[in-house]
Write a protein that holds these residues in place. Structure first.
Motif, PDB file in Angstrom:
ATOM      1  N   ALA A  49       0.834  -1.205   0.000  1.00 32.36           N
ATOM      2  CA  ALA A  49       0.000   0.000   0.000  1.00 32.36           C
ATOM      3  C   ALA A  49       0.871   1.258   0.000  1.00 32.36           C
ATOM      4  O   ALA A  49       0.594   2.223  -0.729  1.00 32.36           O
ATOM      5  N   TRP A  50       1.917   1.245   0.818  1.00 27.32           N
ATOM      6  CA  TRP A  50       2.824   2.397   0.862  1.00 27.32           C
ATOM      7  C   TRP A  50       3.479   2.625  -0.486  1.00 27.32           C
ATOM      8  O   TRP A  50       3.595   3.767  -0.952  1.00 27.32           O
ATOM      9  N   LEU A  51       3.879   1.555  -1.140  1.00 22.14           N
ATOM     10  CA  LEU A  51       4.532   1.665  -2.440  1.00 22.14           C
ATOM     11  C   LEU A  51       3.569   2.202  -3.493  1.00 22.14           C
ATOM     12  O   LEU A  51       3.983   2.854  -4.452  1.00 22.14           O
ATOM     13  N   ALA A  52       2.275   1.939  -3.320  1.00 22.25           N
ATOM     14  CA  ALA A  52       1.286   2.399  -4.296  1.00 22.25           C
ATOM     15  C   ALA A  52       1.024   3.898  -4.197  1.00 22.25           C
ATOM     16  O   ALA A  52       0.740   4.548  -5.211  1.00 22.25           O
ATOM     17  N   ILE A  53       1.121   4.449  -2.985  1.00 18.34           N
ATOM     18  CA  ILE A  53       0.771   5.861  -2.809  1.00 18.34           C
ATOM     19  C   ILE A  53       1.987   6.777  -2.698  1.00 18.34           C
ATOM     20  O   ILE A  53       1.864   7.991  -2.864  1.00 18.34           O
ATOM     21  N   ARG A  54       3.134   6.189  -2.428  1.00 13.32           N
ATOM     22  CA  ARG A  54       4.335   6.997  -2.216  1.00 13.32           C
ATOM     23  C   ARG A  54       5.082   7.214  -3.526  1.00 13.32           C
ATOM     24  O   ARG A  54       5.220   6.297  -4.335  1.00 13.32           O
ATOM     25  N   ARG A  55       5.533   8.431  -3.730  1.00 16.34           N
ATOM     26  CA  ARG A  55       6.344   8.748  -4.905  1.00 16.34           C
ATOM     27  C   ARG A  55       7.740   9.147  -4.459  1.00 16.34           C
ATOM     28  O   ARG A  55       7.902  10.071  -3.666  1.00 16.34           O
ATOM     29  N   PHE A  56       8.754   8.436  -4.948  1.00 18.30           N
ATOM     30  CA  PHE A  56      10.129   8.755  -4.619  1.00 18.30           C
ATOM     31  C   PHE A  56      11.007   8.404  -5.810  1.00 18.30           C
ATOM     32  O   PHE A  56      10.562   7.781  -6.785  1.00 18.30           O
ATOM     33  N   ARG A  57      12.254   8.753  -5.723  1.00 22.59           N
ATOM     34  CA  ARG A  57      13.147   8.729  -6.885  1.00 22.59           C
ATOM     35  C   ARG A  57      13.311   7.333  -7.488  1.00 22.59           C
ATOM     36  O   ARG A  57      13.242   7.169  -8.705  1.00 22.59           O
ATOM     37  N   TYR A  58      13.523   6.340  -6.635  1.00 19.96           N
ATOM     38  CA  TYR A  58      13.836   5.000  -7.138  1.00 19.96           C
ATOM     39  C   TYR A  58      12.624   4.058  -7.021  1.00 19.96           C
ATOM     40  O   TYR A  58      12.806   2.856  -6.888  1.00 19.96           O
ATOM     41  N   ARG A  59      11.453   4.611  -7.097  1.00 20.95           N
ATOM     42  CA  ARG A  59      10.238   3.815  -6.925  1.00 20.95           C
ATOM     43  C   ARG A  59      10.113   2.725  -7.988  1.00 20.95           C
ATOM     44  O   ARG A  59       9.822   1.563  -7.675  1.00 20.95           O
ATOM     45  N   ARG A  60      10.333   3.062  -9.230  1.00 22.23           N
ATOM     46  CA  ARG A  60      10.232   2.071 -10.307  1.00 22.23           C
ATOM     47  C   ARG A  60      11.259   0.956 -10.129  1.00 22.23           C
ATOM     48  O   ARG A  60      10.970  -0.211 -10.396  1.00 22.23           O
ATOM     49  N   PHE A  61      12.437   1.312  -9.666  1.00 19.08           N
ATOM     50  CA  PHE A  61      13.464   0.307  -9.427  1.00 19.08           C
ATOM     51  C   PHE A  61      13.041  -0.636  -8.304  1.00 19.08           C
ATOM     52  O   PHE A  61      13.222  -1.859  -8.408  1.00 19.08           O
ATOM     53  N   VAL A  62      12.471  -0.082  -7.237  1.00 22.93           N
ATOM     54  CA  VAL A  62      12.011  -0.901  -6.115  1.00 22.93           C
ATOM     55  C   VAL A  62      10.909  -1.855  -6.573  1.00 22.93           C
ATOM     56  O   VAL A  62      10.897  -3.038  -6.198  1.00 22.93           O
ATOM     57  N   ILE A  63       9.988  -1.360  -7.390  1.00 21.55           N
ATOM     58  CA  ILE A  63       8.917  -2.203  -7.905  1.00 21.55           C
ATOM     59  C   ILE A  63       9.480  -3.320  -8.773  1.00 21.55           C
ATOM     60  O   ILE A  63       9.044  -4.478  -8.690  1.00 21.55           O
ATOM     61  N   ALA A  64      10.472  -2.988  -9.606  1.00 24.17           N
ATOM     62  CA  ALA A  64      11.093  -3.996 -10.465  1.00 24.17           C
ATOM     63  C   ALA A  64      11.794  -5.069  -9.630  1.00 24.17           C
ATOM     64  O   ALA A  64      11.694  -6.267  -9.930  1.00 24.17           O
ATOM     65  N   VAL A  65      12.481  -4.644  -8.588  1.00 21.95           N
ATOM     66  CA  VAL A  65      13.152  -5.603  -7.703  1.00 21.95           C
ATOM     67  C   VAL A  65      12.135  -6.480  -6.995  1.00 21.95           C
ATOM     68  O   VAL A  65      12.319  -7.702  -6.871  1.00 21.95           O
ATOM     69  N   LEU A  66      11.049  -5.858  -6.527  1.00 25.34           N
ATOM     70  CA  LEU A  66       9.995  -6.616  -5.850  1.00 25.34           C
ATOM     71  C   LEU A  66       9.415  -7.679  -6.767  1.00 25.34           C
ATOM     72  O   LEU A  66       9.225  -8.837  -6.360  1.00 25.34           O
ATOM     73  N   ALA A 122      -3.134  -4.118  -6.547  1.00 23.67           N
ATOM     74  CA  ALA A 122      -4.520  -3.904  -6.147  1.00 23.67           C
ATOM     75  C   ALA A 122      -4.720  -2.516  -5.542  1.00 23.67           C
ATOM     76  O   ALA A 122      -5.680  -1.804  -5.881  1.00 23.67           O
ATOM     77  N   ILE A 123      -3.821  -2.121  -4.646  1.00 22.44           N
ATOM     78  CA  ILE A 123      -3.938  -0.823  -3.976  1.00 22.44           C
ATOM     79  C   ILE A 123      -3.717   0.321  -4.955  1.00 22.44           C
ATOM     80  O   ILE A 123      -4.332   1.396  -4.821  1.00 22.44           O
ATOM     81  N   ARG A 124      -2.870   0.113  -5.946  1.00 23.92           N
ATOM     82  CA  ARG A 124      -2.615   1.160  -6.934  1.00 23.92           C
ATOM     83  C   ARG A 124      -3.895   1.549  -7.659  1.00 23.92           C
ATOM     84  O   ARG A 124      -4.164   2.742  -7.882  1.00 23.92           O
ATOM     85  N   ASP A 125      -4.712   0.579  -8.025  1.00 21.56           N
ATOM     86  CA  ASP A 125      -5.979   0.867  -8.701  1.00 21.56           C
ATOM     87  C   ASP A 125      -6.949   1.591  -7.774  1.00 21.56           C
ATOM     88  O   ASP A 125      -7.661   2.511  -8.188  1.00 21.56           O
ATOM     89  N   THR A 147      -6.887   3.071   5.107  1.00 17.46           N
ATOM     90  CA  THR A 147      -8.134   3.184   4.342  1.00 17.46           C
ATOM     91  C   THR A 147      -8.083   2.331   3.083  1.00 17.46           C
ATOM     92  O   THR A 147      -9.044   1.611   2.754  1.00 17.46           O
ATOM     93  N   LEU A 148      -6.974   2.385   2.380  1.00 15.75           N
ATOM     94  CA  LEU A 148      -6.825   1.609   1.150  1.00 15.75           C
ATOM     95  C   LEU A 148      -6.798   0.114   1.438  1.00 15.75           C
ATOM     96  O   LEU A 148      -7.376  -0.687   0.684  1.00 15.75           O
ATOM     97  N   ILE A 149      -6.125  -0.278   2.533  1.00 14.50           N
ATOM     98  CA  ILE A 149      -6.087  -1.697   2.903  1.00 14.50           C
ATOM     99  C   ILE A 149      -7.483  -2.195   3.233  1.00 14.50           C
ATOM    100  O   ILE A 149      -7.888  -3.289   2.818  1.00 14.50           O
ATOM    101  N   TRP A 150      -8.249  -1.402   3.971  1.00 15.40           N
ATOM    102  CA  TRP A 150      -9.598  -1.821   4.343  1.00 15.40           C
ATOM    103  C   TRP A 150     -10.498  -1.923   3.108  1.00 15.40           C
ATOM    104  O   TRP A 150     -11.235  -2.894   2.948  1.00 15.40           O
TER     105      TRP A 150
END
Length: 234
Positions: A49-66, A122-125, A147-150
């Motif tokens: 959920a945090w990754l879906a709402i948070r914007r930071f510099r290496y976000r795409r890299f973190v998602i790719a690693v995940l 799911a949370i991103r949508d 809220t998003l998790i619920w």
């Protein structure tokens, strides 16, 4: 052919009569896998959920690693956990190697990326739909996450079930860190491998029937939850 049918019938009979060894092994599997799934979900769902709402510099890299970690070989995880928990490892003093705790740790590492990746998608949508509303209400970061998790609880439950389904059928890491010790760390997958090697196909098939039953049950639950979500009910 007759020996095969005899083994199948004997294995089925062990399930019907609740053979003590079969029940003990099944309960150990459920204990380890359910605990690992709960711990992994507690870590992965808020992170997704945090990754879906948070914007930071290496976000795409973190998602790719995940996403890449979803395919992490279980035997590699088992080897890493073994080295960490061995006597010469940094956590060897805890004496956790060849215990259910070590097996839980390995399963948590294996399924957390899977649950987190599904949760993130799911949370991103949901975040795209609720973004303006939550921003206008001046909610904090954790209020938004909760809220998003619920609101996405059905999809997140599906993610947790997917993690459980992967963990219950895992054998490589469990064998390495658990040791397949009788009455201590023997679970469904390791017992099936052992009994097959010993030629005791009746118990191996009985355990296989239980494992298949658990896998089918999880898939039915995922399908039912997905259908409920599409129908807008809950």
């Amino acid at each position: 052919m007759g020996d095969i049918w005899e083994g199948i019938s004997a294995g089925f009979w062990l399930v019907v009569t609740l053979d003590p060894d079969l029940v003990e092994i099944t309960l150990m599997s459920l204990r380890v896998t359910v605990t690992a799934t709960i711990v992994a979900s507690c870590l992965a769902l808020p992170f997704g959920a945090w990754l879906a709402i948070r914007r930071f510099r290496y976000r795409r890299f973190v998602i790719a690693v995940l996403n890449a970690l979803m395919g992490l070989p279980p035997v590699v995880v088992g080897l890493i956990v073994y080295l960490m928990l061995s006597r010469s490892g940094p956590f060897g003093v805890l004496g956790l190697l060849f215990t259910p705790t070590a097996m839980i740790i390995a399963q948590v590492i294996i399924v957390t990326p899977l649950i987190a990746s599904i949760a993130h998608q799911a949370i991103r949508d949901i975040w795209a739909e609720y973004h303006d509303l939550l921003i206008s209400m001046s909610t904090s970061k954790w209020q938004r996450i909760l809220t998003l998790i619920w609101d996405g609880r059905r999809a997140l439950l599906t993610a947790a079930l997917a993690g459980f389904g992967r963990a219950i059928g895992e054998v490589g890491a469990i064998m390495i860190v658990g040791g397949n010790i009788d009455h201590a760390t023997r679970v469904l997958t390791t017992a099936i491998a052992l009994e097959t090697g010993k030629g005791d196909f009746s118990l191996a098939l009985g355990l296989g029937f239980v494992l298949i039953g658990l896998a089918v049950t999880v898939n039915i639950l995922i399908h039912a939850i997905g259908r409920t979500e599409r129908d807008g009910k809950w």
